[in-house]
Each structure stands twice: as C-alpha cells, then as structure tokens.
Design a protein around this motif. Sequence first.
Motif, PDB file in Angstrom:
ATOM      1  N   GLN A 130     -45.656  -7.781   0.432  1.00 33.58           N
ATOM      2  CA  GLN A 130     -44.903  -8.987   0.791  1.00 33.58           C
ATOM      3  C   GLN A 130     -43.400  -8.722   0.736  1.00 33.58           C
ATOM      4  O   GLN A 130     -42.651  -9.164   1.613  1.00 33.58           O
ATOM      5  CB  GLN A 130     -45.256 -10.124  -0.167  1.00 33.58           C
ATOM      6  N   TYR A 131     -42.960  -8.027  -0.294  1.00 35.71           N
ATOM      7  CA  TYR A 131     -41.542  -7.670  -0.379  1.00 35.71           C
ATOM      8  C   TYR A 131     -41.133  -6.803   0.809  1.00 35.71           C
ATOM      9  O   TYR A 131     -40.068  -6.990   1.411  1.00 35.71           O
ATOM     10  CB  TYR A 131     -41.265  -6.907  -1.671  1.00 35.71           C
ATOM     11  N   TYR A 132     -41.955  -5.831   1.128  1.00 32.05           N
ATOM     12  CA  TYR A 132     -41.622  -4.912   2.219  1.00 32.05           C
ATOM     13  C   TYR A 132     -41.515  -5.642   3.558  1.00 32.05           C
ATOM     14  O   TYR A 132     -40.587  -5.385   4.348  1.00 32.05           O
ATOM     15  CB  TYR A 132     -42.684  -3.814   2.314  1.00 32.05           C
ATOM     16  N   VAL A 133     -42.459  -6.539   3.839  1.00 30.36           N
ATOM     17  CA  VAL A 133     -42.413  -7.268   5.112  1.00 30.36           C
ATOM     18  C   VAL A 133     -41.164  -8.136   5.179  1.00 30.36           C
ATOM     19  O   VAL A 133     -40.498  -8.228   6.221  1.00 30.36           O
ATOM     20  CB  VAL A 133     -43.685  -8.110   5.308  1.00 30.36           C
ATOM     21  N   LYS A 134     -40.798  -8.776   4.067  1.00 29.22           N
ATOM     22  CA  LYS A 134     -39.579  -9.582   4.048  1.00 29.22           C
ATOM     23  C   LYS A 134     -38.349  -8.692   4.260  1.00 29.22           C
ATOM     24  O   LYS A 134     -37.391  -9.079   4.945  1.00 29.22           O
ATOM     25  CB  LYS A 134     -39.481 -10.347   2.737  1.00 29.22           C
ATOM     26  N   ALA A 135     -38.364  -7.490   3.694  1.00 32.42           N
ATOM     27  CA  ALA A 135     -37.250  -6.555   3.913  1.00 32.42           C
ATOM     28  C   ALA A 135     -37.136  -6.181   5.382  1.00 32.42           C
ATOM     29  O   ALA A 135     -36.024  -6.081   5.928  1.00 32.42           O
ATOM     30  CB  ALA A 135     -37.447  -5.298   3.062  1.00 32.42           C
ATOM     31  N   LEU A 136     -38.267  -5.983   6.054  1.00 32.58           N
ATOM     32  CA  LEU A 136     -38.241  -5.670   7.486  1.00 32.58           C
ATOM     33  C   LEU A 136     -37.624  -6.816   8.277  1.00 32.58           C
ATOM     34  O   LEU A 136     -36.822  -6.598   9.195  1.00 32.58           O
ATOM     35  CB  LEU A 136     -39.663  -5.403   7.991  1.00 32.58           C
ATOM     36  N   GLU A 137     -37.987  -8.050   7.927  1.00 31.58           N
ATOM     37  CA  GLU A 137     -37.465  -9.207   8.659  1.00 31.58           C
ATOM     38  C   GLU A 137     -35.944  -9.305   8.519  1.00 31.58           C
ATOM     39  O   GLU A 137     -35.228  -9.528   9.504  1.00 31.58           O
ATOM     40  CB  GLU A 137     -38.128 -10.481   8.138  1.00 31.58           C
ATOM     41  N   LEU A 138     -35.446  -9.140   7.303  1.00 36.56           N
ATOM     42  CA  LEU A 138     -34.003  -9.255   7.105  1.00 36.56           C
ATOM     43  C   LEU A 138     -33.266  -8.061   7.697  1.00 36.56           C
ATOM     44  O   LEU A 138     -32.154  -8.209   8.218  1.00 36.56           O
ATOM     45  CB  LEU A 138     -33.675  -9.392   5.619  1.00 36.56           C
ATOM     46  N   ALA A 139     -33.858  -6.871   7.626  1.00 36.72           N
ATOM     47  CA  ALA A 139     -33.219  -5.706   8.240  1.00 36.72           C
ATOM     48  C   ALA A 139     -33.091  -5.902   9.748  1.00 36.72           C
ATOM     49  O   ALA A 139     -32.075  -5.538  10.355  1.00 36.72           O
ATOM     50  CB  ALA A 139     -34.020  -4.439   7.932  1.00 36.72           C
TER      51      ALA A 139
END
Length: 441
Positions: free
Chosen positions: A228-237
């Motif tokens: 979940q953290y990783y997917v959110k990081a992808l969205e913000l990146a």
Amino acid sequence: MAARGPNAALSRLIGEARWTYRQFARAVNRVGTETGTPLRYDESAVSHWLTGTAPRQAARTCILEALSRRLGRPVTHAEAGLPAPAAATTPAANAVEGLVDLGRQDMDPSRRRVLGAGLFSVALTIPGWQDVVGRAEAVQSGRTSRIGMAEVDTVTAMTEKVSDLDDQFGGRHARPMAAAFMVNTVAAYLRADAPAPVRQAMLSAASDLLYLTGYMAVDEGLHGFAQQYYVKALELAGAAEDHLTYCTTLRGMSVQAVDLGHGRRALDLADAAAAASPKAGPRMLAFLLGQQAHAAAQTGDRTGALRRLREAETAMDRAESRGKAFGSYDPAALNYHTSQVRYELGDVSGAVEAMELADRLRPGVYRRTRVRHRGTMAERQLELGHLEAACTTWHQALDDYPLVQSGRADDRVRAMLGLLKPHLRNPQARDLYDRARTMAA
C-alpha cells in the motif's frame, strides 16, 4: 452461506491451474497462513464451493490470491464466480487522505497484528507512468496556509534522517516515526497553497518518504501493508513527474516479490522499472539491471540473468560516485546481486564468494544489512558443509544483532537456531547456539 447453484467459473479455473481439489485447498491454506489466520480447508470444502456455497470473504481473498499465483495473472471475484466484497465504507477520496489513512494505521501499536495479517498480492494493480504522470490535481489545496522550498527541505531532511536510522538500527522504531511525520506534517504541507514548482517538489519529497516507509514495512514483514505504501509512492511520484522515485519504487516492489519467491512477478516489476527510466544514468542502470538479473535467475532464465548481470557490471564501472540518499547502488550491492544470481542458478560456492566480497566492500553504516546478509552467507556456508566457517560468520552477525530492530534480522537468527540443532555436538556450534538463543530470548 446458502448455495447459489454450481460454480462453473471456479471449476474452470481449478482445471486451468491443473490442481486436484486437495492441491487447491492446500494452496488456499498456504495463502491463509501468510495472513496470520491459518485455514483448514480440504477437498470437501472445495466441493461445497463448486456446488455453489460461497466461502466467507477472508477465504475468497485467499482463493483469488492462490489462483493468481498459480496462473500468473490477476483473477477477479467475477472470473472466479465469487461474490464481490462489500464496498469500502471509507474509501480514500484523494492522495492526501490515502496517505493519512496509511500513516494513522502505522502509528497505532494496537494494530500491529492486523497490519501483519495483510496479504502480499501478486495480482496487485500497479499504476503505470502514463496513468499517474502530472496528476497533481489529485492533491487538493486546503487554502489555509502557504508553503515554500523550506518546507520541502524539511521533508527531505527528515527522510534522510529516518533512512540513516533504518540503515543503522532497522525500521521497527523508525517506521512509526516516519508515519507520524507523514500524518502530522507532510499531509498539511500537501494541502497547503504553493507555487507550482514548490508543489511538485513537495509531491516528490512525500513520494520519497512513502517509498522509504514501505521499505521499512517490508523489513518488518508487513508485506501487504508495504504494498500500500509503495502504490501510494508511485501515485505521488507520477503527480510530481519524478521518474527516479517512480522507478526506485517499482524496483523496491520487485525486491519484495523476489525475496518472497514470486520470481515472475518480480521480473515484471523490474522490467517495468527499467522501461520507465529510458534515460537512466550508469548508476541507476546498474541499480535496475542488478534486480532484473536476480529476478530472471529466480525464473530459471540463466541466459537472461547472466546477460543482465554483465550489463550491470559494465554500468557500475561507468557510474559516478554520487547517489541518492537511500537509493544509491554501490559495488557491495552489485556483489550481493551477483551472489543471489549465482545461488538461484545453483552455484552455492560462487554465491558465498560474492557475498564475502560484498561484506568486505559494504560501508559500516549499513548495520542492518550487514546482520541480514551475514546470516544468509552463513546459511550458504553451512549448505556447503563448512560448519566452522558458518559459525564464525554467524558470530559476526550476532555482534551487531542487539543493535538492530529488524524483522528480517530476527528471521535470520531464528533460521540459525533451526539449522544449528543437528550440529550441537560440535563445540563451536553449541557455543554459537547458546549465544544466539540468549539473544533471541
């Protein structure tokens, strides 16, 4: 639950997977064990499902994950003829709300068992670069304050400090600190008014912090939560148009997958990271190629793994000395990948040799990594029959172990205790076992 008529869709999927009912039930039970809620299904339960009895929601999640892993593609509720889950009662309305939701869960010690039950999913949907790039409008301004580059610098500095703590002491204590910072500070910055360049820089800085927090969740064994953290990081990146963090996060997801034994998914993620970074410099190229090599080796692609490893070595030779705070890739890391590739391809002796070189080259600040990798190296030395060498390496790992709060380091110590039990008549093994058991306790 009442029967609804034969489930032909599930029957077709079981046939496609070439499973017997017993094999299918066992696969579902294995996935359940990963969630911390062991299941006890057998072939009779599968028969009930096929006649139309709908399994409970927790079991449906495990069924879909087991089928996805076996078939190498996402399997949906509809495809398996299963009722879809009820709609979430509190869906994240935007990027900031999702970030706050994640962080608040992580800040609450009472939720540790719940977070640990989160399931790593090979079927997780990964947003592509074109799907997330430039979508800064997803972050809504609260119009209550205005931020500048000083606030961006604050987030960047905090991320670097947390990364340093993680490297030296493990993520068990550092991750809740990062989560609290996200909830109490970063979320407010993301809601604030800002000039376009500042907003983009803040999105990028927040993405870095999310990636690091996901990495620390992996270290603790919270694999579903880490995703979940990783997917959110992808969205913000993507919203920040930050290629580097986007690719670094995909590569981190590949590392997570390969360490869990999902080689095909790991290779897909590593390839996606490489494809999203067509203009990578030599160090970033080595960073990506090393992971592609490891994942390819786990899938049995010997030729592809060795080719990518050679390309990574060439790129490392050309790499400049600078690197990102927690994303740098150095000769020690490359030798670790060399060791992993050799091991996956059956060369245990060569794997130990590369791991020894990585250990000599690794900077002293990476204490947590040193404990983990020395544990792995000792396991492989023992696999070669070198008991005394393995004991020496394990003792070196234990020298640093009390200073590290890391789930993966704990795993290596538990593995050590199990592997030593058949050798307790050996004085060195017995001495090591007694020392390790005291520390583990």
